[in-house]
Motif scaffolding. Structure first.
Motif, PDB file in Angstrom:
ATOM      1  N   GLY A 198      -7.088 -23.296 -29.578  1.00 45.39           N
ATOM      2  CA  GLY A 198      -7.606 -23.927 -30.784  1.00 45.39           C
ATOM      3  C   GLY A 198      -6.688 -24.982 -31.371  1.00 45.39           C
ATOM      4  N   SER A 199      -5.724 -25.437 -30.583  1.00 48.24           N
ATOM      5  CA  SER A 199      -4.762 -26.425 -31.081  1.00 48.24           C
ATOM      6  C   SER A 199      -4.165 -27.126 -29.887  1.00 48.24           C
ATOM      7  N   LEU A 200      -3.013 -27.746 -30.109  1.00 47.34           N
ATOM      8  CA  LEU A 200      -2.319 -28.414 -29.021  1.00 47.34           C
ATOM      9  C   LEU A 200      -1.427 -27.465 -28.234  1.00 47.34           C
ATOM     10  N   ASP A 201      -1.446 -26.172 -28.579  1.00 43.35           N
ATOM     11  CA  ASP A 201      -0.625 -25.217 -27.848  1.00 43.35           C
ATOM     12  C   ASP A 201      -1.028 -25.192 -26.375  1.00 43.35           C
ATOM     13  N   ASP A 202      -0.036 -25.076 -25.510  1.00 37.72           N
ATOM     14  CA  ASP A 202      -0.287 -25.113 -24.075  1.00 37.72           C
ATOM     15  C   ASP A 202      -0.293 -23.733 -23.431  1.00 37.72           C
ATOM     16  N   GLU A 203      -0.139 -22.677 -24.219  1.00 41.21           N
ATOM     17  CA  GLU A 203      -0.157 -21.330 -23.667  1.00 41.21           C
ATOM     18  C   GLU A 203      -0.808 -20.391 -24.667  1.00 41.21           C
ATOM     19  N   VAL A 204      -1.603 -19.460 -24.164  1.00 37.87           N
ATOM     20  CA  VAL A 204      -2.316 -18.527 -25.020  1.00 37.87           C
ATOM     21  C   VAL A 204      -2.546 -17.239 -24.233  1.00 37.87           C
ATOM     22  N   MET A 205      -2.627 -16.130 -24.947  1.00 36.48           N
ATOM     23  CA  MET A 205      -2.936 -14.856 -24.306  1.00 36.48           C
ATOM     24  C   MET A 205      -4.444 -14.639 -24.286  1.00 36.48           C
ATOM     25  N   VAL A 206      -4.961 -14.203 -23.141  1.00 35.62           N
ATOM     26  CA  VAL A 206      -6.395 -13.980 -22.981  1.00 35.62           C
ATOM     27  C   VAL A 206      -6.606 -12.664 -22.236  1.00 35.62           C
ATOM     28  N   VAL A 207      -7.870 -12.279 -22.134  1.00 41.52           N
ATOM     29  CA  VAL A 207      -8.267 -11.180 -21.256  1.00 41.52           C
ATOM     30  C   VAL A 207      -9.154 -11.764 -20.168  1.00 41.52           C
ATOM     31  N   CYS A 208      -9.089 -11.178 -18.980  1.00 36.37           N
ATOM     32  CA  CYS A 208      -9.898 -11.712 -17.883  1.00 36.37           C
ATOM     33  C   CYS A 208     -10.417 -10.580 -17.012  1.00 36.37           C
ATOM     34  N   THR A 209     -11.606 -10.774 -16.489  1.00 35.79           N
ATOM     35  CA  THR A 209     -12.216  -9.846 -15.541  1.00 35.79           C
ATOM     36  C   THR A 209     -13.059 -10.646 -14.556  1.00 35.79           C
ATOM     37  N   LEU A 210     -13.259 -10.068 -13.394  1.00 34.80           N
ATOM     38  CA  LEU A 210     -14.154 -10.653 -12.398  1.00 34.80           C
ATOM     39  C   LEU A 210     -15.326  -9.701 -12.236  1.00 34.80           C
ATOM     40  N   GLU A 211     -16.471 -10.130 -12.762  1.00 30.16           N
ATOM     41  CA  GLU A 211     -17.652  -9.271 -12.760  1.00 30.16           C
ATOM     42  C   GLU A 211     -18.875 -10.050 -12.318  1.00 30.16           C
ATOM     43  N   ASN A 212     -19.654  -9.454 -11.417  1.00 30.80           N
ATOM     44  CA  ASN A 212     -20.920 -10.048 -10.984  1.00 30.80           C
ATOM     45  C   ASN A 212     -20.756 -11.509 -10.578  1.00 30.80           C
ATOM     46  N   ASN A 213     -19.682 -11.780  -9.823  1.00 34.20           N
ATOM     47  CA  ASN A 213     -19.393 -13.126  -9.329  1.00 34.20           C
ATOM     48  C   ASN A 213     -19.182 -14.142 -10.448  1.00 34.20           C
TER      49      ASN A 213
END
Length: 301
Positions: free
Chosen positions: A33-48
């Motif tokens: 949401g800004s010019l920041d170049d790094e952020v923490m996220v969650v990720c999953t691989l589901e249903n392609n």
């Protein structure tokens, strides 16, 4: 329902339903949401679908882009100038494997000079995630296809290190974006020392022109050569001037050679032809890998 043809990035934020990411948007910027170049996220691989979401609580995974990422600086007119067939590609998903030996070295490969994207650049083995694959299975497949190393899921201890927003060309000064990926960097621990893994290497010459095992001191020197910061320190003064690498012949045979350490500490040029170097995303992955190692480390080899 439209048939899924490849794995693409889908985004979810503020509990909204996931939607397919647009080629021209910065994935990192969507969450920071800004010019920041790094952020923490969650990720999953589901249903392609590779789903990325905003981290609200608990443990996430870091997502980062380069400070010069084209989609961070892309203007409206520049976005409109990208051909529609490119814009319609969406954001692809890749996996890259940092294979750590028992004596704490990781394998890098140099991309063949005939490849269209990032030729002659040092990266971990990796590639696209195919339909109905798990990330680990995709990584092991790419490792096998590129290096000949055949590892089974129960032979490694996988750890997702982080995500990298990869764009080619990597800077607007070198042309409008043609490829857009989120690369998942996965660390795999092998119980074998690097010389035993080296003996099993059978690289694919159409994709790989060299192989190299990186230890912690060399990794720190590579990470210190920050792309986009010409004034950053050299970082390799205390290392030998050259190191041993395995050159891959057109027939796939390995030949021992030497490479100046300075080549691995080259920075991404802002204009003109690219140079032999370690990719910016790989430097990020090496930094994450170094953070997993004990502070004091002695190479048992």
């Amino acid at each position: 329902m439209e048939k899924v043809r490849k794995i693409l990035v889908h985004l979810s934020k503020d509990n909204a339903a996931p939607h397919c990411a647009r080629f021209v948007q910065s994935i990192t910027g969507h969450f920071s949401g800004s010019l920041d170049d790094e952020v923490m996220v969650v990720c999953t691989l589901e249903n392609n679908r590779f789903l990325l979401g905003h981290l609200e609580k608990g443990r996430g995974v870091p997502l980062k882009r380069a400070s010069f990422c084209p989609f961070k600086h892309l203007s409206g007119s520049e976005a409109a100038a990208i051909p529609l067939e490119v814009q319609s590609r969406g954001v692809d998903v890749g996996v890259a494997i940092l294979l750590q030996s028992a004596n704490q070295k990781v394998l890098l490969t140099r991309r063949a000079c005939t490849l269209r994207i990032f030729p002659n650049v040092w990266v971990p083995p990796g590639g696209h995630v195919e339909l109905n694959e798990r990330l680990l299975d995709a990584g092991l497949r790419e490792l096998r296809e590129e290096t000949g190393l055949k590892l089974q899921p129960d032979e490694v201890s996988p750890k997702l290190l982080g995500l990298w927003e990869s764009v080619y060309p990597p800077m607007l000064s070198r042309g409008l974006p043609q490829r857009h990926h989120i690369v998942t960097y996965m660390l795999l621990h092998s119980s074998l020392p690097h010389h035993q893994l080296q003996a099993a290497l059978r690289p694919e010459p159409a994709e790989v022109s060299g192989c190299l095992w990186v230890d912690a001191p060399l990794g720190r020197a590579i990470v210190a050569a920050v792309d986009g910061q010409e004034d950053s320190g050299l970082g390799f003064e205390d290392l030998p001037p050259t190191l041993s690498v395995s050159e891959v012949s057109p027939e796939g045979a390995l030949r021992e050679s030497v490479l100046p350490v300075s080549v691995l500490c080259n920075r991404a040029p802002s204009r003109g032809q690219d140079v032999e170097r370690v990719s910016t995303g790989t430097k990020y992955a090496l930094e994450l890998w170094l953070n997993t190692l004990p502070e004091t480390h002695t190479d048992p080899s």
